[in-house]
Write an enzyme that holds these catalytic residues in place. Structure first.
Site, mmCIF file in Angstrom:
data_model
loop_
_atom_site.group_PDB
_atom_site.id
_atom_site.type_symbol
_atom_site.label_atom_id
_atom_site.label_comp_id
_atom_site.label_asym_id
_atom_site.label_seq_id
_atom_site.Cartn_x
_atom_site.Cartn_y
_atom_site.Cartn_z
ATOM 1 N N ASP A 73 0.878 -1.163 0.000
ATOM 2 C CA ASP A 73 0.000 0.000 0.000
ATOM 3 C C ASP A 73 0.927 1.227 0.000
ATOM 4 O OD1 ASP A 73 -2.291 1.683 0.506
ATOM 5 O OD2 ASP A 73 -1.659 1.744 2.597
ATOM 6 N N LEU A 74 0.386 2.390 -0.328
ATOM 7 C CA LEU A 74 1.209 3.608 -0.392
ATOM 8 C C LEU A 74 1.015 4.497 0.844
ATOM 9 C CD1 LEU A 74 2.980 5.669 -1.920
ATOM 10 C CD2 LEU A 74 0.892 6.446 -3.071
ATOM 11 N N ASP A 75 -0.205 5.075 0.950
ATOM 12 C CA ASP A 75 -0.464 6.081 1.990
ATOM 13 C C ASP A 75 -0.355 5.452 3.382
ATOM 14 O OD1 ASP A 75 -1.131 8.239 0.188
ATOM 15 O OD2 ASP A 75 -3.033 7.238 -0.205
ATOM 16 N N THR A 130 1.509 10.247 4.058
ATOM 17 C CA THR A 130 0.345 10.916 3.469
ATOM 18 C C THR A 130 -0.944 10.639 4.238
ATOM 19 O OG1 THR A 130 0.454 9.104 1.927
ATOM 20 C CG2 THR A 130 0.969 11.290 1.045
ATOM 21 N N LYS A 134 -9.081 4.876 6.340
ATOM 22 C CA LYS A 134 -7.777 4.577 5.738
ATOM 23 C C LYS A 134 -7.983 3.472 4.702
ATOM 24 C CE LYS A 134 -4.551 5.916 9.359
ATOM 25 N NZ LYS A 134 -3.626 5.425 10.400
ATOM 26 N N SER A 173 -2.760 0.744 -4.406
ATOM 27 C CA SER A 173 -3.197 1.926 -3.672
ATOM 28 C C SER A 173 -4.635 2.291 -4.012
ATOM 29 C CB SER A 173 -2.282 3.114 -4.011
ATOM 30 O OG SER A 173 -2.797 4.287 -3.418
ATOM 31 N N ALA A 174 -5.355 2.760 -2.992
ATOM 32 C CA ALA A 174 -6.736 3.243 -3.179
ATOM 33 C C ALA A 174 -6.754 4.691 -3.638
ATOM 34 C CB ALA A 174 -7.499 3.114 -1.863
ATOM 35 N N LYS A 184 -10.955 -0.962 -1.540
ATOM 36 C CA LYS A 184 -10.664 -1.805 -0.384
ATOM 37 C C LYS A 184 -11.807 -1.616 0.618
ATOM 38 C CE LYS A 184 -5.748 -0.794 -1.033
ATOM 39 N NZ LYS A 184 -4.550 -0.105 -0.506
ATOM 40 N N GLU A 230 0.112 -3.344 4.537
ATOM 41 C CA GLU A 230 -0.966 -2.353 4.692
ATOM 42 C C GLU A 230 -0.986 -1.719 6.072
ATOM 43 O OE1 GLU A 230 -3.582 -0.750 3.735
ATOM 44 O OE2 GLU A 230 -3.891 -1.442 1.688
ATOM 45 N N ASP A 231 -1.436 -0.455 6.135
ATOM 46 C CA ASP A 231 -1.642 0.196 7.443
ATOM 47 C C ASP A 231 -3.125 0.306 7.789
ATOM 48 O OD1 ASP A 231 -2.172 2.137 5.435
ATOM 49 O OD2 ASP A 231 -1.990 3.719 6.933
HETATM 50 C C1 BG6 Z 1 -6.028 5.818 0.400
HETATM 51 C C2 BG6 Z 1 -5.964 6.582 1.702
HETATM 52 O O1 BG6 Z 1 -4.776 5.300 0.096
HETATM 53 O O2 BG6 Z 1 -6.455 6.673 -0.666
HETATM 54 C C3 BG6 Z 1 -7.280 7.295 1.976
HETATM 55 O O3 BG6 Z 1 -5.673 5.651 2.742
HETATM 56 C C4 BG6 Z 1 -7.654 8.170 0.796
HETATM 57 O O4 BG6 Z 1 -7.130 8.076 3.144
HETATM 58 C C5 BG6 Z 1 -7.721 7.289 -0.456
HETATM 59 O O5 BG6 Z 1 -8.893 8.821 1.012
HETATM 60 C C6 BG6 Z 1 -8.120 8.048 -1.709
HETATM 61 O O6 BG6 Z 1 -7.087 8.920 -2.081
HETATM 62 P P1 BG6 Z 1 -7.191 9.983 -3.235
HETATM 63 O O7 BG6 Z 1 -5.786 10.507 -3.357
HETATM 64 O O8 BG6 Z 1 -7.644 9.269 -4.486
HETATM 65 O O9 BG6 Z 1 -8.187 10.994 -2.813
HETATM 66 MG MG MG Z 2 -2.674 3.148 3.673
#
Ligand code: BG6
Ligand code: MG
Length: 220
Positions: free
Chosen positions: A13-15, A21, A49, A118-119, A149, A173-174
């Site tokens: 996962d990224l964020d 982030t 998240k 990543s989401a 997710k 993942e976090d």
């Molecule tokens: C996820 C984060 O990776 O991406 C969420 O954990 C975030 O907090 C989601 O809302 C969507 O991100 P973005 O950048 O498409 O608005």
């Molecule tokens: Mg995350």
């Protein structure tokens, strides 16, 4: 060795896993929730998240008993994203969490592949800013999937892009929703954060810097 259990890829996962982030997503959602008059705490944010932009907004609206039209949803998502992009505008390689580069090097030395699931629709931008775009054998993000997710779609897309069967992948993942997605994908889940929150994970470490290649190998 049982070949059905060998590890061939690690999908991150990224964020909140590779960089901080998660904090900026929280701040931007909190500012929007405040404007809407909806209380939004860090505890609430744990539920969001890993959840995509639209479903996060809908969760906040529902918490406040608000009914939003499609136009209002679009406007509010654009506001939140503009704020988020402002918060990360100076992001650079120094924002990569300590420990990521040596872990990536150790994974490559094993001959395992590296994927991203990543989401976020901003994933490509963030990965580029962090200076790690070239390290990924495949990047899957919210622009390529329909289901957020905890649906496993983004992890399954990453595995398919890596040409590795899910059973040979570890996901990192976090987020609670992310760990559920990894489990639903049939991968082995590693959590970054609080063991009590990420109870479904096979292994939980406090930060990516404390995740070793030996611990990943031991999950085989
Ligand atoms: C996820 C984060 O990776 O991406 C969420 O954990 C975030 O907090 C989601 O809302 C969507 O991100 P973005 O950048 O498409 O608005
Ligand atoms: Mg995350």
């Amino acid at each position: 060795m049982n070949p059905s259990k060998t590890i061939q890829a690690i999908i991150f996962d990224l964020d909140g896993v590779l960089t901080d982030t998660a904090l900026y997503h929280f701040r931007a959602w909190k500012a929007l929730a405040d404007k809407l008059g909806v209380s939004f705490t860090e505890q609430d944010n744990e539920q969001l998240k890993g959840v995509d932009r639209l479903n996060s907004l809908r969760w906040i609206a529902e918490k406040g008993g608000l009914v939003l039209s499609a136009d209002e949803e679009d406007r509010l998502m654009a506001q939140k994203n503009a704020h988020y992009l402002q918060l990360i505008q100076h992001m650079n390689q120094a924002d990569l969490y300590p420990g990521v580069q040596p872990l990536f090097a150790a994974i490559k030395a094993k001959g395992w592949k590296i994927g991203l699931a990543s989401a976020s629709k901003n994933a490509a931008f963030v990965v580029d800013r962090l200076g790690v775009a070239a390290d990924f054998d495949f990047v899957a993000d919210a622009n390529q999937v329909k289901n957020s997710k905890p649906d496993p779609e983004v992890f399954l897309l990453a595995a398919a892009g890596l040409e590795v069967a899910p059973g040979h992948c570890i996901g990192v993942e976090d987020a609670v929703a992310g760990i559920e997605a990894i489990c639903a994908a049939g991968m082995r889940p590693v959590g970054i954060g609080e063991p009590a929150l990420l109870a479904q994970a096979s292994l939980v470490v406090p930060h990516i810097a404390s995740l070793s290649i030996a611990q990943l190998q031991a999950l085989a």
